[in-house]
Enzyme design. Structure first.
Site, PDB file in Angstrom:
ATOM      1  N   VAL A 110      49.179  38.222  49.575  1.00 39.94           N
ATOM      2  CA  VAL A 110      49.778  39.486  50.026  1.00 39.94           C
ATOM      3  C   VAL A 110      48.711  40.562  50.202  1.00 39.94           C
ATOM      4  CG1 VAL A 110      51.413  41.319  49.420  1.00 39.94           C
ATOM      5  CG2 VAL A 110      52.013  38.929  48.995  1.00 39.94           C
ATOM      6  N   GLU A 111      47.714  40.560  49.332  1.00 46.29           N
ATOM      7  CA  GLU A 111      46.660  41.575  49.406  1.00 46.29           C
ATOM      8  C   GLU A 111      45.801  41.430  50.661  1.00 46.29           C
ATOM      9  OE1 GLU A 111      45.937  44.199  47.761  1.00 46.29           O
ATOM     10  OE2 GLU A 111      47.093  44.060  45.915  1.00 46.29           O
ATOM     11  N   SER A 112      45.371  40.199  50.947  1.00 50.20           N
ATOM     12  CA  SER A 112      44.367  40.032  52.004  1.00 50.20           C
ATOM     13  C   SER A 112      44.536  38.784  52.849  1.00 50.20           C
ATOM     14  CB  SER A 112      42.972  39.971  51.350  1.00 50.20           C
ATOM     15  OG  SER A 112      42.845  38.754  50.608  1.00 50.20           O
TER      16      SER A 112
END
Length: 205
Positions: A110-112
């Site tokens: 989800v972050e990257s």
């Protein structure tokens, strides 16, 4: 003349195990040769069971059933990331900081999207999107892929400890900061954070 007493002892022990498991045909996933090897090792005072053994999760050191796993599954079992080399780094960091590798990989996704070259408009860096000051406080170089992931795992561990193991609050704190979670007594009413938490938990579950 061949002494078969030892073999008979092993066969009797295997029969006892089969009866204990309640499976006349033997223990699932464990062949006669595997049982024979184990019992011969036990008779010599040693017993080695591989963590990858299908029966290892449920067989205790005395041959009884423990009824539970004592470790998290490896990342490769349910990794929401396509990059398996990244999975190895996540698995290692998760073990080092005692977090579920699947949760850590969900956050990375989800972050990257698992991209070490990702940089946010706010200045967050790498796979785990660490802010430089956060990375400094964690003692890691955010531009190094391995250290970036380890920093994310360490920070997640801190968030889990701060919120008594509450995964939802810990994930919210990873995104919005622990103080915001404390101020609101849970996931802050920020659309970004709420969407973030839902995405991570959807991947995790």
């Amino acid at each position: 003349m061949i002494d078969v007493s030892g073999i008979r002892h092993v066969q009797a022990r295997i029969a006892q195990l089969q009866e204990k498991f309640g499976i006349p045909g033997g223990v699932p996933g464990v062949t006669f040769q595997q049982h024979l090897q184990r019992e011969m090792q036990k008779s010599g005072g040693t017993r080695s069971v591989s963590p990858d053994d299908p029966a290892a999760a449920n067989i205790s050191s005395d041959g009884g059933m423990t009824g539970q796993r004592i470790s998290f599954p490896t990342v490769s079992e349910n990794l929401p990331l396509a990059d398996q080399s990244l999975g190895v780094l996540i698995d290692g960091a998760a073990k080092k900081y005692r977090v579920d590798p699947k949760l850590l990989s969900a956050i990375a996704q989800v972050e990257s999207g698992g991209n070490q070259d990702a940089t946010s408009s706010a200045g967050a860096v790498g796979v785990m999107q660490l802010m430089p000051d956060t990375a400094a406080s964690l003692g890691v170089n955010p531009y190094d892929k391995k250290q970036n992931i380890e920093g994310g795992a360490k920070y997640l561990r801190e968030m889990l400890d701060s919120f008594d193991g509450d995964i939802r609050k810990a994930v919210a704190a990873y995104n919005a900061g622990p103080q915001a979670v404390r101020d609101y007594g849970g996931v802050p009413p920020y659309r970004e954070t709420q969407n973030y938490v839902n995405k991570v938990l959807d991947l995790y579950h």
